[in-house]
Design a protein around this motif. Sequence first.
Motif, PDB file in Angstrom:
ATOM      1  N   GLU A 245       0.839  -1.211   0.000  1.00  0.00           N
ATOM      2  CA  GLU A 245       0.000   0.000   0.000  1.00  0.00           C
ATOM      3  C   GLU A 245       0.869   1.254   0.000  1.00  0.00           C
ATOM      4  O   GLU A 245       0.662   2.178   0.788  1.00  0.00           O
ATOM      5  N   HIS A 246       1.842   1.312  -0.904  1.00  0.00           N
ATOM      6  CA  HIS A 246       2.861   2.358  -0.859  1.00  0.00           C
ATOM      7  C   HIS A 246       2.363   3.741  -1.264  1.00  0.00           C
ATOM      8  O   HIS A 246       3.101   4.722  -1.120  1.00  0.00           O
ATOM      9  N   THR A 247       1.109   3.849  -1.734  1.00  0.00           N
ATOM     10  CA  THR A 247       0.568   5.182  -2.057  1.00  0.00           C
ATOM     11  C   THR A 247      -0.588   5.571  -1.136  1.00  0.00           C
ATOM     12  O   THR A 247      -1.143   6.660  -1.277  1.00  0.00           O
ATOM     13  N   ALA A 248      -0.949   4.710  -0.192  1.00  0.00           N
ATOM     14  CA  ALA A 248      -2.157   4.930   0.623  1.00  0.00           C
ATOM     15  C   ALA A 248      -2.069   6.162   1.519  1.00  0.00           C
ATOM     16  O   ALA A 248      -3.082   6.782   1.827  1.00  0.00           O
ATOM     17  N   ALA A 249      -0.858   6.549   1.961  1.00  0.00           N
ATOM     18  CA  ALA A 249      -0.721   7.680   2.888  1.00  0.00           C
ATOM     19  C   ALA A 249      -0.511   9.007   2.164  1.00  0.00           C
ATOM     20  O   ALA A 249      -0.350  10.044   2.804  1.00  0.00           O
ATOM     21  N   LEU A 250      -0.531   8.983   0.826  1.00  0.00           N
ATOM     22  CA  LEU A 250      -0.257  10.191   0.048  1.00  0.00           C
ATOM     23  C   LEU A 250      -1.553  10.848  -0.423  1.00  0.00           C
ATOM     24  O   LEU A 250      -2.585  10.182  -0.550  1.00  0.00           O
ATOM     25  N   ASP A 251      -1.497  12.146  -0.693  1.00  0.00           N
ATOM     26  CA  ASP A 251      -2.671  12.819  -1.253  1.00  0.00           C
ATOM     27  C   ASP A 251      -2.913  12.277  -2.665  1.00  0.00           C
ATOM     28  O   ASP A 251      -1.993  11.747  -3.298  1.00  0.00           O
ATOM     29  N   PRO A 252      -4.160  12.380  -3.180  1.00  0.00           N
ATOM     30  CA  PRO A 252      -4.510  11.746  -4.460  1.00  0.00           C
ATOM     31  C   PRO A 252      -3.584  12.087  -5.626  1.00  0.00           C
ATOM     32  O   PRO A 252      -3.188  11.212  -6.393  1.00  0.00           O
ATOM     33  N   ALA A 253      -3.216  13.360  -5.768  1.00  0.00           N
ATOM     34  CA  ALA A 253      -2.367  13.765  -6.900  1.00  0.00           C
ATOM     35  C   ALA A 253      -0.975  13.150  -6.792  1.00  0.00           C
ATOM     36  O   ALA A 253      -0.429  12.636  -7.767  1.00  0.00           O
ATOM     37  N   THR A 254      -0.408  13.198  -5.583  1.00  0.00           N
ATOM     38  CA  THR A 254       0.926  12.621  -5.372  1.00  0.00           C
ATOM     39  C   THR A 254       0.889  11.114  -5.514  1.00  0.00           C
ATOM     40  O   THR A 254       1.801  10.504  -6.078  1.00  0.00           O
ATOM     41  N   ALA A 255      -0.178  10.500  -4.987  1.00  0.00           N
ATOM     42  CA  ALA A 255      -0.323   9.050  -5.088  1.00  0.00           C
ATOM     43  C   ALA A 255      -0.339   8.612  -6.546  1.00  0.00           C
ATOM     44  O   ALA A 255       0.298   7.614  -6.918  1.00  0.00           O
ATOM     45  N   GLU A 256      -1.050   9.370  -7.384  1.00  0.00           N
ATOM     46  CA  GLU A 256      -1.130   9.040  -8.806  1.00  0.00           C
ATOM     47  C   GLU A 256       0.234   9.163  -9.468  1.00  0.00           C
ATOM     48  O   GLU A 256       0.596   8.357 -10.329  1.00  0.00           O
ATOM     49  N   LYS A 257       0.995  10.167  -9.058  1.00  0.00           N
ATOM     50  CA  LYS A 257       2.332  10.359  -9.629  1.00  0.00           C
ATOM     51  C   LYS A 257       3.256   9.197  -9.250  1.00  0.00           C
ATOM     52  O   LYS A 257       3.985   8.664 -10.096  1.00  0.00           O
ATOM     53  N   VAL A 258       3.240   8.807  -7.974  1.00  0.00           N
ATOM     54  CA  VAL A 258       4.077   7.690  -7.517  1.00  0.00           C
ATOM     55  C   VAL A 258       3.638   6.390  -8.196  1.00  0.00           C
ATOM     56  O   VAL A 258       4.467   5.551  -8.564  1.00  0.00           O
ATOM     57  N   LEU A 259       2.322   6.238  -8.392  1.00  0.00           N
ATOM     58  CA  LEU A 259       1.805   5.046  -9.065  1.00  0.00           C
ATOM     59  C   LEU A 259       2.264   5.007 -10.530  1.00  0.00           C
ATOM     60  O   LEU A 259       2.615   3.943 -11.050  1.00  0.00           O
ATOM     61  N   HIS A 260       2.266   6.167 -11.164  1.00  0.00           N
ATOM     62  CA  HIS A 260       2.746   6.254 -12.552  1.00  0.00           C
ATOM     63  C   HIS A 260       4.219   5.855 -12.625  1.00  0.00           C
ATOM     64  O   HIS A 260       4.631   5.103 -13.527  1.00  0.00           O
ATOM     65  N   LEU A 261       5.022   6.354 -11.677  1.00  0.00           N
ATOM     66  CA  LEU A 261       6.439   5.994 -11.626  1.00  0.00           C
ATOM     67  C   LEU A 261       6.609   4.498 -11.413  1.00  0.00           C
ATOM     68  O   LEU A 261       7.481   3.861 -12.016  1.00  0.00           O
ATOM     69  N   THR A 262       5.748   3.941 -10.564  1.00  0.00           N
ATOM     70  CA  THR A 262       5.802   2.502 -10.281  1.00  0.00           C
ATOM     71  C   THR A 262       5.562   1.703 -11.557  1.00  0.00           C
ATOM     72  O   THR A 262       6.334   0.787 -11.885  1.00  0.00           O
ATOM     73  N   ARG A 263       4.481   2.042 -12.262  1.00  0.00           N
ATOM     74  CA  ARG A 263       4.170   1.360 -13.524  1.00  0.00           C
ATOM     75  C   ARG A 263       5.346   1.441 -14.496  1.00  0.00           C
ATOM     76  O   ARG A 263       5.726   0.447 -15.116  1.00  0.00           O
ATOM     77  N   GLN A 264       5.887   2.643 -14.613  1.00  0.00           N
ATOM     78  CA  GLN A 264       6.966   2.898 -15.564  1.00  0.00           C
ATOM     79  C   GLN A 264       8.214   2.073 -15.244  1.00  0.00           C
ATOM     80  O   GLN A 264       8.767   1.396 -16.113  1.00  0.00           O
ATOM     81  N   ILE A 265       8.648   2.120 -13.991  1.00  0.00           N
ATOM     82  CA  ILE A 265       9.873   1.412 -13.589  1.00  0.00           C
ATOM     83  C   ILE A 265       9.700  -0.092 -13.697  1.00  0.00           C
ATOM     84  O   ILE A 265      10.563  -0.800 -14.224  1.00  0.00           O
ATOM     85  N   VAL A 266       8.554  -0.602 -13.223  1.00  0.00           N
ATOM     86  CA  VAL A 266       8.300  -2.046 -13.264  1.00  0.00           C
ATOM     87  C   VAL A 266       8.257  -2.548 -14.704  1.00  0.00           C
ATOM     88  O   VAL A 266       8.818  -3.600 -15.032  1.00  0.00           O
ATOM     89  N   ALA A 267       7.610  -1.770 -15.590  1.00  0.00           N
ATOM     90  CA  ALA A 267       7.500  -2.170 -16.996  1.00  0.00           C
ATOM     91  C   ALA A 267       8.851  -2.122 -17.703  1.00  0.00           C
ATOM     92  O   ALA A 267       9.231  -3.061 -18.416  1.00  0.00           O
ATOM     93  N   GLU A 268       9.598  -1.029 -17.487  1.00  0.00           N
ATOM     94  CA  GLU A 268      10.884  -0.875 -18.171  1.00  0.00           C
ATOM     95  C   GLU A 268      11.895  -1.928 -17.747  1.00  0.00           C
ATOM     96  O   GLU A 268      12.652  -2.451 -18.566  1.00  0.00           O
ATOM     97  N   ARG A 269      11.901  -2.257 -16.444  1.00  0.00           N
ATOM     98  CA  ARG A 269      12.883  -3.224 -15.928  1.00  0.00           C
ATOM     99  C   ARG A 269      12.345  -4.652 -15.947  1.00  0.00           C
ATOM    100  O   ARG A 269      13.057  -5.581 -15.613  1.00  0.00           O
ATOM    101  N   GLN A 270      11.035  -4.791 -16.289  1.00  0.00           N
ATOM    102  CA  GLN A 270      10.379  -6.109 -16.265  1.00  0.00           C
ATOM    103  C   GLN A 270      10.569  -6.779 -14.901  1.00  0.00           C
ATOM    104  O   GLN A 270      10.943  -7.945 -14.801  1.00  0.00           O
TER     105      GLN A 270
END
Length: 279
Positions: free
Chosen positions: A183-208
């Motif tokens: 739940e690494h975005t649960a304590a963040l405000d919605p806008a910041t949570a979305e940004k961290v989630l986007h970074l998560t998707r990006q890093i996980v996809a790029e590095r597989q």
Amino acid sequence: MAAERESMLIMKNVSKTFNPGTVNEKCALNGVNLTLGAGDFATIVGSNGAGKSTLFNAITGAFFPDRGLIMLGGEDITYQQEHVRSKVIGHLFQDPLKGTAPHMTIEENMALAYLRTTTSRNAYFSRINAADKKKFREQLALLDMGLEDRMKQPVGLLSGGQRQALTLLMATMVTPKILLLDEHTAALDPATAEKVLHLTRQIVAERQITCLMVTHNMHQALTLGNRTLMMNAGNIVLDVVGEERAAMSVDDLLEQFALRAGKALDNDRILFSKVETQE
């Protein structure tokens, strides 16, 4: 055995009971079986006490299971010490304050994360050279938060979102065998949570990267990654993937949980996320 070599994580009949034989006895994991292929990104949902964080702790080595087998990258880690596993496991928590040293600078925190993954006995700060620092700066720039210009500042001065983004970067600087997101975005405000989630998707996809992510958001559970797991009473009661998952709605997921668990999901945060999605 060929299939096992292609799998990144294998858990077979993993069980753990805390305080056995006392009034506080708690069966936290009850014969868990799970196989994740290399590059799988699975989301996990479940009520409080379902065993989600305990599952992560079994993988990281916070405790040893009472019975069962845990393999990571083809290696038996069932009874491997936690500090040894930490070299190949990335782990983010709900609390942004965890995972970084607040009184150390951004650069020093990144150096620690970088050195943690080395097997050399001579891993110390003096081994960080100008090329390493340049690499740190380049990776920080990818976050688009201006942190590359604040490398000499203490991490304690950063916001929660900045710290969580930095922790994500630190956990994946050297590609881990598995990334655990609790739940690494649960304590963040919605806008910041979305940004961290986007970074998560990006890093996980790029590095597989093979990834397990606990979430209370039912929409995320069905749209992030390629697999959805649901836990109840220390076990995985639902595991959906592919076309079955793609065709599922949030209501379908809740209905399937009720059928498999024998009861309706009773987590208010999860149910509230269902209402938010509908709105």
